[in-house]
Every structure is written in structure tokens, then in C-alpha cells.
Design an enzyme around this catalytic site. Structure first.
Site, PDB file in Angstrom:
ATOM      1  N   SER A  50       0.820  -1.219   0.000  1.00 28.21           N
ATOM      2  CA  SER A  50       0.000   0.000   0.000  1.00 28.21           C
ATOM      3  C   SER A  50       0.854   1.269   0.000  1.00 28.21           C
ATOM      4  O   SER A  50       1.723   1.422  -0.837  1.00 28.21           O
ATOM      5  CB  SER A  50      -0.948  -0.075   1.202  1.00 28.21           C
ATOM      6  OG  SER A  50      -1.994   0.827   1.083  1.00 28.21           O
ATOM      7  N   ASP A  65      -8.422  -5.196  -6.015  1.00 27.13           N
ATOM      8  CA  ASP A  65      -8.046  -4.151  -5.063  1.00 27.13           C
ATOM      9  C   ASP A  65      -9.029  -2.997  -5.203  1.00 27.13           C
ATOM     10  O   ASP A  65      -9.140  -2.392  -6.258  1.00 27.13           O
ATOM     11  CB  ASP A  65      -6.610  -3.695  -5.377  1.00 27.13           C
ATOM     12  CG  ASP A  65      -6.064  -2.713  -4.363  1.00 27.13           C
ATOM     13  OD1 ASP A  65      -6.849  -2.107  -3.593  1.00 27.13           O
ATOM     14  OD2 ASP A  65      -4.835  -2.530  -4.336  1.00 27.13           O
ATOM     15  N   HIS A  80      -6.747  -5.785  -1.736  1.00 27.77           N
ATOM     16  CA  HIS A  80      -5.641  -4.887  -1.420  1.00 27.77           C
ATOM     17  C   HIS A  80      -4.688  -5.462  -0.375  1.00 27.77           C
ATOM     18  O   HIS A  80      -3.474  -5.373  -0.508  1.00 27.77           O
ATOM     19  CB  HIS A  80      -6.220  -3.558  -0.913  1.00 27.77           C
ATOM     20  CG  HIS A  80      -5.202  -2.476  -0.719  1.00 27.77           C
ATOM     21  ND1 HIS A  80      -4.510  -1.910  -1.766  1.00 27.77           N
ATOM     22  CD2 HIS A  80      -4.772  -1.835   0.395  1.00 27.77           C
ATOM     23  CE1 HIS A  80      -3.689  -0.975  -1.306  1.00 27.77           C
ATOM     24  NE2 HIS A  80      -3.822  -0.905   0.001  1.00 27.77           N
TER      25      HIS A  80
END
Lengths: 420, 419
Positions: free
Chosen positions: B234, B328, B362
Site C-alpha cells: 500500500s 483491489d 488490497h
């Protein structure tokens, strides 16, 4: 000066509202937020971001939401995208006669929900009234014989076509659809069959004679004309409606919303005869990514001959309207409706219409009702996933409501032929 | 008599457990339930329904689950399908050295839907899931500006050094670093905001802080020279990619679901300042659950206007592995990774590799971690949607973990030192 208008301010819940803003700076991006407090003080919110045009106006009728709870041109998006503050709470109007839902529309500079709505101050807001009943509609509490429910009569002398309204796994008495049908000219009996007053507290065997009593009650009423009545039913209610259509000659128009095509779980009993159910195969349930239960797999027919489990729907006298949400996660409605319509075709019957809606979920309600994606039912500790894509579900509700009324009128109101 | 076995009873959190039931009546329907309480007392649960075979056995490794939180043959399904009792809670181990997660496995001899406490299981087992192996040492790091925890494998070393970066969750997340250390790497779980005396909020990314951390690692007697690796997810992956571009100390970088450009806040390195991409908050959507879906913030890395924010991956001296979850919901990770790969190719560099996992979300974590589909975020009043399809996400976690370790080993093989 910024002005926010909503027309009409007070309307039936199935009527659209036109929302407009003027007096903004050209191309300003604004947030519109809707909020509603239900009768149990649960809060529901929705929001969308719009960009004003070159003269500082926004008109939801033709402007596109850029983001938020929906995107695109959706004049009623703020209503059907309302979400509960507490996950898996269903929006349901209990007192349909005496008060509307009040929806507050606010214009904000803030980018909700990223900035806390509690602290958002707005100078510009309006409150809309959303009624479940038109002026002149009367509600009669029904306690005749075994019958428990509420009869809604349209305004005027009548006579009116009669409809029985059945819901499913929630039990109790849900009146919001009947009050709206009455507002649209139908005498509608919201009929409870479990979890209400002195009715059984749990869903048990279905005694079709109870529903026969209800049909006869309607036909006896001075303001209701015969010779046939309609039934509108969702989910488990639709299973009962199917049985009614088979056994009761009085039922001439049956609307089945996301229901099974056979008897499941509990037997149906009629005049000494028991119709055995297919047991629910709970082991085939699934869950979604948040752990909410999906029941659509439990309708597998294991070890049962298709012919003996199937309701002899070819014997029904009236017409069927099957309404299917293809994204229904609770009941595999699409498969059930396919089975039922193929069975009818095989028996040379064409007394049916199938409306299949891509992206719609289980709880297809009157238009502009917020999508209830997940909620709890009695006796199950985890919320159920009903399914549905917000935008597609809203479109299905709008379209099906019109079709439902057309269908009922076509099959319940006798043709008046010229005497020439 | 029914017997429920789970082997090993004490194992690493990224190791599989073999669950079996014997002594059942033939074809008996059973329910297997798993439950776990995290360090804050939050309950996580899962269940699956099985039918015993003719011999009265259920072998989760070979037999399909008929329904429940997963369907089909999934040996570790009960673990990766664990769901929080209270929606939007994320499962995250904080103490990775002293204490395992304790998962209780319960067997019921019927199809048991309810989670009530009235039904009693017929058999129970408890398995321990550890986030570090025997001999792994943890050292709190407060050197210069550097704040974090260094995990060293047992033995003399020297070991390949890796910096581990998480994202906007902030603070210090250690469980991946401790697991990697168990597999032979020296890993520095590095905090960069909302931890100890670091800034509470991230207003700017100062790459010199991360360079300090890299140099700290390289100066450590038990860590190999001349280069270190970075594993990141991330926002951390944005930092890691910048490190790869500008710091020659970085020789192998794993970027999980990160952008190839500077986002939200500026990035500074010495006299270089990169401004973030244009961001359209009005394009953010909300998922039907109420969780916010950031993916549409229109962070378009291909857009001309955003080119000044794009990280110059062609400058990276080491190798980069991009791990992408196609589902994601936070970021269009695939678009970002593809642009970075395209950039490398157009500069004649073959140092990039991309692994795309359809259906993964994600938060791609070590294997058997439950899919976190959406969770509360510290900075926001609403939950954030991460996305992912449970089965595909679990498979992505299993596969990528092996690939990540292979990638680091391949890269560090050329250099001296033992693994």
C-alpha cells in the site's frame, strides 16, 4: 444566494421528487446528503457529489453524480441509496397511516463521508415528506375468525379489485406495500400468518384454509368486486401464493417475487391433504466476504423426485407474474422461476409473464426504497445477505412496480364491453 | 468415539494445519467451527459443513466442504475464512514474540448454523499459531531517527537485510517481519508515522529517513552487505518504490498493491521534491456496505497531468517485484504496476517482474491470514473497502508468499552469506 428546492415537498413514497440547486459558483463541486431517522431512531444516510454547470446550477433530473453512493444520472438516487448507520438495519415503515418518513436533504461543501457528518454545518437544507398512504385511504384492523392483518381501502365508493399481500421470513405484519397499493386503487389485505398476535410464533405448517378464509373475506367485502382476487407475495409468501393459485379458484392474478417453485421446509395442508415439503439443505449455505449468510444454495432437491415435489401449477386458473432478482443471494429465484415457467410451457400453458432483473437482489420493494443488502431475521444470529447492486436494484423496483399495477388491473378489473 | 485431530498443534502462522475427524457414523453430516479471540478480545469465527465418508472420516485436506464460509476442498479454509463478529474489525497480531494466536476448532455432529453457546461441540482442539520461530530475536530500535523493531534469525549470520513497510495504518506492524525472519532474513519492521516520537500525521515523505534506516541495517554486524531488500504494501509500497529509485543501497524490492507515483502528500529526497498526483475526491464511491471505495479517486497514472508525480523506476538499480491484486478496491494496482513495468521496458531495463492475482484484494498478507474485505481506518469516520474474493485472495496469499521469498533468495544468492 444558494437555493435548494425539492418538488413536491410532500408526496407518496413511490413518487419521484425533483431536486435542484441554484446560486452556486460555476463548476463548484458540492455534496448533497440525505438523512432519515426511522421509527426506532435508526439513522440512514446517503450522499453524492455534483458539479454545478456554468451558471451555478445542479438539476438531479439531468446532471450526473460524480461519486458518492451512486454515479450517473439518478434523480432519486439519494433516496434509494440511503444506508443504515448501523450495518444490516432494514428500513421499514411501521405506522403507515399517521406519519410519513421525513427525509432531510442538505447541501454541504464537505467531502462526506470522509469528513464527519456530525460536524458538517450546512446553511442550506430542506425536508421532504414521504408518505405510505394517499389522502382518503382507510385502514381497517382485521380480526375476523382466524384472520389477522390490516385491510387498506382506496378512497372513494369502489368497488375495487382485491389483493392479498404476503411477506416472508420476517413474520409479523408488514403494511407498507398494501397501503401503497391502496393509494393506487387496489383494496389490499396485508395478511400476517406467523409471529403476530395469536398466530403461531414460529413458522410452521402452512394451513391453506387460512388463506382461503382470507380470500373469501376479501370477496365478501362490499367494496371489493370479484369474482377473482390477486395475491402479491415475496419470498416464503410467494411459495404460499403459488399454493393458493393451485387450490383456490378465486385467485386469478398471482405475483411472485423471488420465491421458490416448490414447497420447502414445512408442509402445506389443505382440506385434510398434506403436501410434503422438500427439506432445506442448510449444509449448502454460503457466506459473503463480510460473513453474511447466503441461503440460495439450500434449495437443492436431494433425493426427491422432481415430479412429486413440484406444485401442480398447471392447474392454476389465473395468471402468474414472476419477478426475479438475478442477484438474489437468499433464494435462487432465477432457477426457480425457470423451473416453474418451463413446467407451465410443458403443460401447454401460457398464463404467465417473467420479469427477470439483472443486478436486483431478494428484497424487491416499491420504488425508491433503499436497497436492503443485508439484515437480520428472527432466529438467525448472523445477518443475511440479500444481494443486489444498488443502481440495478433501484431500476428493478421502479420498473416492476409499474408492471405489478398493470398486471393486477389487467387480470382483476373485468373488461367493460360495449353494448352496441 | 469421535476424534478430532489438528497437526501440528503448535505451528507457524504461515504453515498449514492438517485437520481430520475419525470415528463418525458413515455419511454423517458434521460442522467444523474455528474461533479465535484477538489481543483486544475481538472474536473471529468460521464454519464449514462436511459429510463423513463411508469409513466415518473427514479429512479437510482431501474432502470438500459442502457449505459454510467456504465451499470445496480448502485445507486451510477454516483459517482464512475467519470473520469478525463485529463487522469491519481487522485481525492483526501485535505481540509476535511471546504469544501465539489460539484457534479453537470445534466439531458438531450435525449441521449447526447458529453460533449460540447452547449447542455443545462433540470434540475440540486448540492450535497455536506463532508469528515467530524458536530462536528469532526481536530488538526495539531507536537509533538516530529510526524507529522500529529488528527481527534476527537464530545463528551468526550474516543474513540478508530487509526493511518491512506497511501503509496508512501507521504505527508499527510486525507480524510479517517476524515471519520473514523465521525464514532466514534479518527484517526491520520500520515505523514512519504515528509511533513513538515520529510525526503523528504523515504530511510529507522524507526519503532520507528511510535511507537512514537502510544504512542502519547495512551497518549491523549480522546483516549482509552491500545491499538490502524492501517488502512493502500500500502506502509502504509507494515509499519502497521511491527507495528503489533513489537509494543505491536497495537491491531487491517487493511492492504489494502500491502506486507507481507519489500520492496525497509530497515526497522529498535531499533537494528533490515530488508533488503528489491530482486526486479527485468527488469520484470516490461508497460500497453498499457503507465502506468507502477509494479506487475511483481517479488517480490515473497514465494521465499527462500526473507525469511529474510518477516515480522514475528506470533509475532503480536493483530488481522490483510488483504483486497485484486485481480486485483491489483501494487502488487500481494493476494499472500502476503495468505503467512501472512499461517504463522499465521502454528504458531497456529487465529488472521488473509483475505477479497479477485475479480476485485478490488490497491487503495481500502471509498465507492463511483471513481476508480483510473492509475495515475501520484510524483517520476516517467510515470503514475502508479493501476488496477481494475470499477463495482467490487466500490462493494469492499462499502463492505470493513463496514467490516473495524466492525473489529475495534469488537476489541475495549472488552475495556472500548464509541463508
Amino acid at each position: 444566494m444558494v437555493q435548494l428546492t425539492g418538488t413536491p415537498l410532500s408526496a407518496l413514497v413511490d413518487e419521484p421528487v425533483r431536486i435542484r440547486i441554484t446560486g452556486l459558483t460555476p463548476f463548484q463541486i458540492v455534496t448533497l446528503q440525505a438523512s432519515l431517522k426511522d421509527e426506532k431512531e435508526n439513522m440512514f444516510y446517503s450522499h453524492a457529489y455534483y458539479r454545478a454547470n456554468k451558471v451555478g446550477e445542479v438539476d438531479l433530473e439531468h446532471d450526473s453524480a460524480l461519486g458518492g453512493d451512486y454515479v450517473g444520472v439518478h434523480p432519486m438516487g439519494l433516496f434509494w441509496s440511503l444506508k443504515p448507520e448501523k450495518l444490516s438495519t432494514r428500513l421499514l415503515k411501521r405506522d403507515v397511516m399517521n406519519s410519513p418518513f421525513q427525509v432531510q436533504i442538505k447541501l454541504c461543501d464537505l467531502m462526506l463521508p470522509l469528513e464527519n457528518q456530525v460536524t458538517s454545518t450546512s446553511k442550506v437544507s430542506l425536508t421532504l415528506e414521504r408518505w405510505y398512504v394517499a389522502p382518503g385511504v382507510t385502514r381497517i384492523q382485521v380480526e375476523e375468525g382466524r384472520l389477522r392483518g390490516a385491510l387498506f381501502l382506496p378512497s372513494g365508493e369502489g368497488p375495487f379489485p382485491g389483493v392479498i399481500d404476503l411477506f416472508g421470513g420476517f413474520g409479523g405484519l408488514l403494511e407498507h406495500r398494501s397501503s401503497l397499493l391502496a393509494s393506487r386503487g387496489f383494496a389490499s389485505l396485508a395478511l400476517a400468518y406467523w409471529g403476530y398476535k395469536d398466530l403461531p410464533s414460529q413458522l410452521q405448517k402452512i394451513d391453506l384454509e387460512y388463506f382461503e378464509e382470507a380470500s373469501n373475506f376479501l370477496l365478501r367485502h362490499p367494496k371489493i368486486f370479484g369474482p377473482g382476487i390477486g395475491v402479491i407475495a415475496t419470498s416464503k409468501g410467494a411459495e404460499i401464493a403459488l399454493s393458493m393459485a393451485v387450490h383456490l379458484k378465486q385467485v386469478t392474478a398471482t405475483i411472485l417475487i423471488n420465491g421458490p417453485s416448490s414447497i420447502y421446509g414445512f408442509p402445506h395442508v389443505y382440506h385434510g391433504h398434506t403436501y410434503q415439503p422438500i427439506p432445506y439443505s442448510i449444509q449448502f449455505l454460503s457466506t459473503n466476504a463480510l460473513g453474511f449468510i447466503e441461503f440460495h444454495g439450500i434449495y437443492k432437491e436431494i433425493g426427491v423426485e422432481p415430479s412429486q415435489s413440484f406444485l401442480p401449477i398447471e392447474k392454476a386458473h389465473g395468471h402468474f407474474l414472476f419477478i426475479v432478482g438475478e442477484d438474489d443471494k437468499n433464494t435462487n429465484s432465477k432457477e426457480h422461476a425457470k423451473k416453474a415457467t418451463e413446467w407451465l410451457k410443458r403443460h401447454g400453458k401460457n398464463n404467465w409473464t417473467l420479469l427477470s432483473y439483472s443486478g436486483a437482489g431478494h428484497l424487491i420493494e416499491p420504488p425508491y426504497s433503499p436497497l436492503c443488502w443485508a439484515s437480520k431475521i428472527p432466529n438467525v444470529s448472523t445477518p443475511l445477505h440479500w444481494g443486489g447492486d444498488v443502481i440495478a436494484h433501484a431500476a428493478a423496483q421502479e420498473h416492476s412496480w409499474k408492471e405489478i399495477q398493470k398486471f393486477l388491473r389487467r387480470h382483476l378489473i373485468p373488461m367493460v364491453t360495449s353494448q352496441l | 468415539m469421535f476424534q478430532l485431530t489438528a497437526t501440528p498443534q503448535n505451528g507457524l502462522a504461515d504453515e498449514p494445519v492438517h485437520i481430520q475427524v475419525t470415528g463418525l457414523p458413515p455419511s454423517q453430516m458434521v460442522t467444523l467451527k474455528a474461533s479465535l479471540k484477538d489481543e483486544k478480545g475481538n472474536l473471529f469465527r468460521s464454519k464449514a459443513f462436511y459429510r463423513a465418508n463411508e469409513a466415518g472420516e473427514v479429512d479437510v485436506e482431501r474432502h470438500p466442504s459442502l457449505g459454510g464460509d467456504y465451499i470445496g476442498v480448502h485445507a486451510m479454509g477454516l483459517f482464512w475464512s475467519l470473520k469478525p463478529e463485529k463487522a469491519f474489525r481487522r485481525l492483526l497480531k501485535r505481540d509476535v514474540i511471546n504469544d501465539p494466536f489460539r484457534v479453537t476448532l470445534d466439531l458438531y455432529d450435525s449441521v449447526c448454523l447458529q453460533d449460540s453457546t447452547t449447542a455443545q461441540p462433540r470434540a475440540s482442539q486448540m492450535v497455536q499459531r506463532w508469528f515467530s520461530g524458536p530462536g528469532v530475536q526481536r530488538k526495539q530500535i531507536r537509533e538516530g531517527r529510526v524507529r522500529g523493531a529488528l527481527f534476527l534469525p537464530p545463528g551468526e549470520g550474516p543474513f540478508p537485510g530487509i526493511i518491512d513497510l506497511f501503509g496508512n495504518i501507521g504505527g508499527l506492524v510486525e507480524f510479517r517481519a517476524s515471519l520473514l525472519a523465521t525464514h532466514g532474513f534479518a527484517v526491520l519492521a520500520l515505523a514512519y508515522f504515528a509511533y513513538e516520537d515520529l510525526p503523528e500525521k504523515l504530511l510529507e515523505l522524507d526519503l532520507e529517513y528511510f535511507e537512514e534506516a537502510a544504512n542502519f541495517l547495512l551497518a549491523h554486524p549480522k546483516i549482509q552487505r552491500p545491499g538490502i531488500g524492501v517488502i512493502s504494501v500500500s502506502k509502504g509500497a509507494e515509499v519502497a518504490l521511491a527507495m528503489a529509485c533513489y537509494l543505491k543501497q536497495v537491491v531487491a524490492t517487493v511492492c504489494i498493491n502500491g502506486p507507481n507515483a507519489v500520492l496525497d502528500i509530497p515526497l522529498r529526497y535531499r533537494d528533490l521534491l515530488l508533488m503528489p498526483m491530482h486526486y479527485h475526491r468527488e469520484h470516490i464511491q461508497t460500497h453498499v456496505s457503507g465502506a468507502v471505495r477509494f479506487r475511483n479517486g481517479n488517480r490515473d497514472p497514465w494521465n499527462e497531468l500526473n507525469q511529474q508525480s510518477v516515480l522514475p523506476v528506470e533509475k532503480a538499480q536493483g530488481c522490483i517485484l510488483f504483486i497485484v491484486g486485481e480486485n483491489d478496491e483501494c487502488l487500481d494496482s494493476r494499472a500502476h504496476a503495468e505503467q512501472a513495468m512499461e517504463q522499465l521496458k521502454s528504458h531497456g531495463r529487465s529488472t521488473g517482474k509483475m505477479l497479477v492475482y485475479p480476485g485478490a484484494g488490497h491487503l495481500i498478507e502471509p498465507p492463511y491470514a483471513p481476508l480483510c474485505f473492509a475495515s475501520w481506518s484510524t483517520a476516517l469516520p467510515c470503514p475502508v473497502l479493501w476488496g477481494g474474493d475470499p477463495v482467490a485472495h487466500a490462493a494469492a496469499q499462499e502463492h505470493s508468499w513463496g514467490e516473495i521469498q524466492k525473489f529475495f533468495r534469488q537476489h541475495f544468492r549472488g552475495t556472500r552469506g548464509k541463508l
